[in-house]
Design a protein around this motif. Structure first.
Motif, PDB file in Angstrom:
ATOM      1  N   UNK A   1      36.584  38.661  46.019  1.00  0.00           N
ATOM      2  CA  UNK A   1      37.072  37.760  46.702  1.00  0.00           C
ATOM      3  C   UNK A   1      36.400  36.751  47.085  1.00  0.00           C
ATOM      4  N   UNK A   2      35.019  37.209  47.610  1.00  0.00           N
ATOM      5  CA  UNK A   2      34.489  36.077  48.429  1.00  0.00           C
ATOM      6  C   UNK A   2      33.647  35.088  47.407  1.00  0.00           C
ATOM      7  N   UNK A   3      32.734  35.701  46.814  1.00  0.00           N
ATOM      8  CA  UNK A   3      32.492  34.516  45.565  1.00  0.00           C
ATOM      9  C   UNK A   3      33.526  33.932  45.185  1.00  0.00           C
ATOM     10  N   UNK A   4      34.857  34.413  44.743  1.00  0.00           N
ATOM     11  CA  UNK A   4      36.267  33.789  44.078  1.00  0.00           C
ATOM     12  C   UNK A   4      36.275  32.452  44.514  1.00  0.00           C
ATOM     13  N   UNK A   5      36.258  33.007  46.139  1.00  0.00           N
ATOM     14  CA  UNK A   5      36.665  32.062  47.096  1.00  0.00           C
ATOM     15  C   UNK A   5      35.935  30.447  46.890  1.00  0.00           C
ATOM     16  N   UNK A   6      34.492  30.641  46.693  1.00  0.00           N
ATOM     17  CA  UNK A   6      33.629  29.925  46.363  1.00  0.00           C
ATOM     18  C   UNK A   6      33.856  28.859  45.576  1.00  0.00           C
ATOM     19  N   UNK A   7      34.347  29.076  44.349  1.00  0.00           N
ATOM     20  CA  UNK A   7      34.358  28.727  42.650  1.00  0.00           C
ATOM     21  C   UNK A   7      34.927  27.025  42.915  1.00  0.00           C
ATOM     22  N   UNK A   8      34.303  26.561  41.815  1.00  0.00           N
ATOM     23  CA  UNK A   8      34.908  24.926  42.318  1.00  0.00           C
ATOM     24  C   UNK A   8      36.322  25.295  42.312  1.00  0.00           C
ATOM     25  N   UNK A   9      37.374  24.170  42.751  1.00  0.00           N
ATOM     26  CA  UNK A   9      38.547  25.261  41.859  1.00  0.00           C
ATOM     27  C   UNK A   9      38.580  24.487  40.598  1.00  0.00           C
ATOM     28  N   UNK A  10      38.416  23.068  40.845  1.00  0.00           N
ATOM     29  CA  UNK A  10      38.701  22.810  38.766  1.00  0.00           C
ATOM     30  C   UNK A  10      37.725  23.824  37.609  1.00  0.00           C
ATOM     31  N   UNK A  11      37.310  25.317  37.988  1.00  0.00           N
ATOM     32  CA  UNK A  11      36.241  25.914  37.617  1.00  0.00           C
ATOM     33  C   UNK A  11      37.072  27.900  37.523  1.00  0.00           C
ATOM     34  N   UNK A  12      37.968  27.947  38.427  1.00  0.00           N
ATOM     35  CA  UNK A  12      38.649  29.412  38.372  1.00  0.00           C
ATOM     36  C   UNK A  12      39.389  29.949  37.185  1.00  0.00           C
ATOM     37  N   UNK A  13      39.872  28.940  36.604  1.00  0.00           N
ATOM     38  CA  UNK A  13      41.150  29.530  35.755  1.00  0.00           C
ATOM     39  C   UNK A  13      40.198  30.683  34.654  1.00  0.00           C
ATOM     40  N   UNK A  14      40.990  31.934  34.099  1.00  0.00           N
ATOM     41  CA  UNK A  14      40.626  31.858  33.011  1.00  0.00           C
ATOM     42  C   UNK A  14      39.770  31.907  32.389  1.00  0.00           C
ATOM     43  N   UNK A  15      39.551  30.599  31.833  1.00  0.00           N
ATOM     44  CA  UNK A  15      39.218  30.137  30.486  1.00  0.00           C
ATOM     45  C   UNK A  15      37.932  30.079  30.852  1.00  0.00           C
ATOM     46  N   UNK A  16      37.668  29.775  32.085  1.00  0.00           N
ATOM     47  CA  UNK A  16      35.863  29.773  32.289  1.00  0.00           C
ATOM     48  C   UNK A  16      35.434  30.848  32.949  1.00  0.00           C
ATOM     49  N   UNK A  17      34.790  32.010  32.335  1.00  0.00           N
ATOM     50  CA  UNK A  17      34.436  32.505  33.406  1.00  0.00           C
ATOM     51  C   UNK A  17      32.816  32.405  33.836  1.00  0.00           C
ATOM     52  N   UNK A  18      33.114  33.043  34.959  1.00  0.00           N
ATOM     53  CA  UNK A  18      31.466  32.514  36.056  1.00  0.00           C
ATOM     54  C   UNK A  18      31.302  34.658  36.036  1.00  0.00           C
ATOM     55  N   UNK A  19      29.862  34.282  36.260  1.00  0.00           N
ATOM     56  CA  UNK A  19      29.420  35.829  36.018  1.00  0.00           C
ATOM     57  C   UNK A  19      27.704  35.231  36.801  1.00  0.00           C
ATOM     58  N   UNK A  20      28.057  35.612  37.895  1.00  0.00           N
ATOM     59  CA  UNK A  20      26.519  35.952  38.930  1.00  0.00           C
ATOM     60  C   UNK A  20      26.038  37.496  39.102  1.00  0.00           C
ATOM     61  N   UNK A  21      24.996  36.782  38.666  1.00  0.00           N
ATOM     62  CA  UNK A  21      23.779  38.022  38.678  1.00  0.00           C
ATOM     63  C   UNK A  21      23.435  37.581  39.705  1.00  0.00           C
ATOM     64  N   UNK A  22      23.553  39.582  40.225  1.00  0.00           N
ATOM     65  CA  UNK A  22      23.008  39.232  41.880  1.00  0.00           C
ATOM     66  C   UNK A  22      22.374  40.544  42.122  1.00  0.00           C
TER      67      UNK A  22
END
Length: 253
Positions: free
Chosen positions: A96-117
């Motif tokens: 949830x914390x990382x989702x809040x920091x995604x660019x607003x223009x990239x939050x759709x489910x068409x653009x998956x973000x995968x942070x390796x932590x």
């Protein structure tokens, strides 16, 4: 799914660029790589979010310690990740914390973000009242824990016995080569050279889940299988064939 963005974990041996190349050859989406998520999006509020997500006890559902010293530790861990370690975080809270920091223009489910932590994450088990370490938390973003690859799936019992024996005798953890020679069975350990190859399958699982709604494959020799023990990880991620017949149709080269 139109695009996938991976984020590097520079303090680990996981090669995000190699993972991206592998994924790009198997999916229709465009795949790109960015630098470490916590460096790009880190701030004092993110440090407090990590402090709130700290697991305090394996058997306590409540999380979080936001005392000033803990928040300062999390700030240092964001700035200097090599200093972090020894903490488990609520994976859903981190997500949830990382989702809040995604660019607003990239939050759709068409653009998956995968942070390796480089952090260990876990989820609470209502069935047994305890926290369980996880390799990943699926969703948007999909959190993939590199140390979770070594710590979440259970190793052979003899591994833990040898580890304890070595700690009593020398005061530290035994080298990987010692454990591999003295413990029967296949497993991955910290900084394992096979890390990148194993992580590929977990990143694909994140893609597959968001693209199809399907979580995992039941076939133990498929990259989309999610085993709970280390020998299963080796079988699914590091042995041929890469996929079961059904998923080979979708992800073969």
């Amino acid at each position: 799914m139109e695009s996938v963005t991976l984020y590097r974990a520079p303090t680990t041996v996981a090669d995000a660029d190699a993972v991206a190349d592998w994924l790009d050859a198997r999916v229709a989406a465009s795949v790109s790589v960015r630098d470490r998520f916590l460096s790009l999006r880190g701030d004092s509020e993110l440090a407090e979010s990590f402090a709130q997500a700290r697991v305090l006890s394996p058997y306590d559902r409540e999380t979080g310690n936001t005392m000033l010293g803990i928040v300062r530790y999390e700030e240092r861990a964001i700035d200097s990740p090599e200093r972090a370690g020894g903490v488990i975080y609520d994976g859903l809270a981190v997500q949830r914390a990382l989702h809040e920091r995604l660019p607003h223009s990239e939050r759709s489910l068409d653009h998956l973000h995968v942070p390796l932590l480089d952090r260990v994450v876990g989820t609470w088990g209502d069935h047994d009242g305890r926290w369980h370490k996880r390799v990943h938390v699926l969703g948007q973003p999909a959190v993939v824990s590199v140390p979770g690859l070594y710590e979440a799936p259970a190793k052979p019992e003899q591994y833990y016995k040898e580890q304890q024996k070595h700690a009593l005798l020398s005061g530290g953890a035994p080298p990987r080569e010692v454990l591999e020679n003295e413990v029967e069975g296949e497993f991955l350990v910290e900084n394992d050279p096979r890390t990148t190859d194993a992580i590929k399958g977990y990143v694909l699982q994140a893609y597959h889940y968001l693209d199809t709604g399907e979580a995992f494959c039941d076939e133990e020799t498929c990259r989309l299988h999610n085993p709970h023990r280390q020998p299963g990880v080796v079988a699914a991620q590091l042995r041929e064939p890469e996929f079961c017949p059904a998923h080979a149709e979708r992800y073969r080269l």
